[in-house]
Enzyme design. Structure first.
Site, PDB file in Angstrom:
ATOM      1  N   LYS A 210       0.696  -1.061  -0.424  1.00  0.00           N
ATOM      2  CA  LYS A 210       0.235  -0.199  -0.099  1.00  0.00           C
ATOM      3  C   LYS A 210       1.222   0.981   0.089  1.00  0.00           C
ATOM      4  O   LYS A 210       1.930   1.194   0.678  1.00  0.00           O
ATOM      5  CB  LYS A 210      -0.875   0.103   1.669  1.00  0.00           C
ATOM      6  N   HIS A 341     -10.060  -8.926  -7.912  1.00  0.00           N
ATOM      7  CA  HIS A 341      -9.860  -7.984  -6.178  1.00  0.00           C
ATOM      8  C   HIS A 341     -10.988  -9.253  -4.976  1.00  0.00           C
ATOM      9  O   HIS A 341     -12.089  -9.547  -5.034  1.00  0.00           O
ATOM     10  CB  HIS A 341     -11.055  -6.639  -6.509  1.00  0.00           C
TER      11      HIS A 341
END
Length: 411
Positions: A210, A341
């Site tokens: 991230k 996802h």
């Protein structure tokens, strides 16, 4: 009817068969002796499961103050049983909010399935979505019916004795996989490196971390540490979780070019198709997005605008497998890469059936919910040989069940 059935046998001529079929054509024609046995849905169990996370999870949305750290995942399970004893299981999910709403909607529309032929999946999806159309045909309403749709596909593949990927028409028996769950922003750099190394040692092929720190140099520092630790040959992805504005995304996109990323994920708001398109045109790094969208129509806006090099649909979020297949056809037509996802237990099968070599996202969060694990090795996740999705609910999942109901009556 008896005479026709008795007459059908190994010594009939092809002309006789043709004559019979012509004479008895139409919706009320008698069934041949070798026709498939009709079946009907007789029972549905809907349950809400709360999966606790060992550590509160933070990404860029938490650092910008838009969301709280994630402490659990709410799962909605649907188990469907037919008169002939066939069973299917499906699930959807929500994070941070929405679980009770999905359960409530699912309970309301579930009776519409009782007595229906489970093979009529497309028609049943339409029936369910119109049963709740007053609250919309995307978002929570379709996410609630996704669990039923997935269960129907699971059931259909089990009846055929095939893994779901094979029923859909697999292009491959394994899919490239990358890990996300070890790379969140709350994770210190040293632990980030340990997680990445452990994932690779366990056979996972790529690593996503991230980004989106308020101090952009911190993102660069973390990425530099990961790239130096893993080397240049390991596939590396970065995910900003929609938290950059357009100028920041341009600056950071240029700064990240030297890392050789497989893709830069969600650099902008999920609905900013024009911004994503302009960014994708200006960068060598592929742009990936789509996971937060809740319908095929919303994804089509991205595709039509040329906003993504890699499309990242989430079957439970867009209404299930039926909708995912529609979207996959649109993505294939535009020659887009595919990287679904989350929910790897579902998406492994769907990715295996996509023509262009895809990626599937490895999250270890859901593993305690199922008795079966997925085989991973040499950078790839392997489609199980078990029929359907190849999963059954674990005792742990039953223990985490907050609420459940059984539906056996028509509306």
């Amino acid at each position: 009817m008896r005479n026709r059935t008795a007459a059908v046998g190994p010594h009939r001529s092809r002309l006789q068969d043709t004559a019979v079929n012509t004479t008895h054509s139409g919706p009320h024609a008698a069934r041949r002796a070798d026709d498939a046995t009709p079946d009907r849905i007789r029972r549905i169990r809907v349950s809400s499961v709360r999966l606790p996370l060992d550590t509160p999870v933070s990404d860029a949305k938490v650092l910008t103050g838009r969301q709280r750290p994630m402490t659990e995942v709410a799962l909605l399970f649907a188990e469907i049983e037919t008169e002939n004893g066939h069973e299917g299981i499906g699930f959807g999910y929500s994070k941070r909010a929405g679980g009770p709403g999905q359960l409530a909607h699912a309970r309301e529309v579930a009776p519409e399935l009782i007595g229906e032929d489970p093979s009529d999946i497309g028609r049943l999806w339409t029936k369910l979505v119109w049963a709740g159309a007053s609250v919309g045909r995307s978002g929570l309403a379709t996410q609630a019916i996704a669990a039923f749709d997935v269960a129907l596909w699971d059931l259909k593949a089990k009846r055929a004795g095939l893994p779901l990927a094979k029923l859909l028409g697999a292009h491959r028996d394994s899919v490239r996989c990358y890990n996300t769950s070890g790379g969140f922003l709350h994770t210190p750099v040293e632990e980030l490196l340990d997680n990445a190394s452990a994932s690779l040692a366990n056979g996972i092929g790529g690593i996503k971390i991230k980004v989106g720190h308020p101090e952009h140099k911190e993102d660069l520092r973390r990425l530099t540490a990961v790239r130096e630790e893993l080397g240049d040959d390991v596939p590396l992805m970065a995910d900003a979780n929609q938290q950059w504005d357009r100028p920041t995304a341009r600056r950071m996109g240029r700064a990240l070019e030297d890392f050789g990323l497989v893709w830069l994920e969600e650099p902008l708001d999920a609905y900013d198709s024009e911004g994503h398109a302009a960014l994708a045109a200006s960068l060598d790094t592929p742009v990936a997005t789509g996971e937060m969208l809740a319908s095929v129509a919303e994804h089509w806006e991205l595709i039509r605008a040329g906003a993504a090099d890699v499309i990242q649909p989430d079957a439970p979020r867009i209404g299930g497998i039926t909708q995912f297949l529609r979207l996959a056809a649109l993505a294939e037509h535009q020659h887009l890469q595919l990287a679904p996802h989350f929910a790897m237990e579902i998406h492994l099968h769907l990715a295996a059936a996509y023509p262009y070599e895809p990626w599937v996202e490895h999250f270890d969060w859901l593993e305690p919910l199922f008795n079966e694990g997925l085989e991973i090795g040499d950078g790839r996740m392997h489609v199980p040989f078990r029929p359907g999705l190849g999963i059954t609910l674990s005792e742990q999942a039953r223990q985490w069940t907050r609420e459940e109901c059984e539906i056996t009556d028509r509306p």
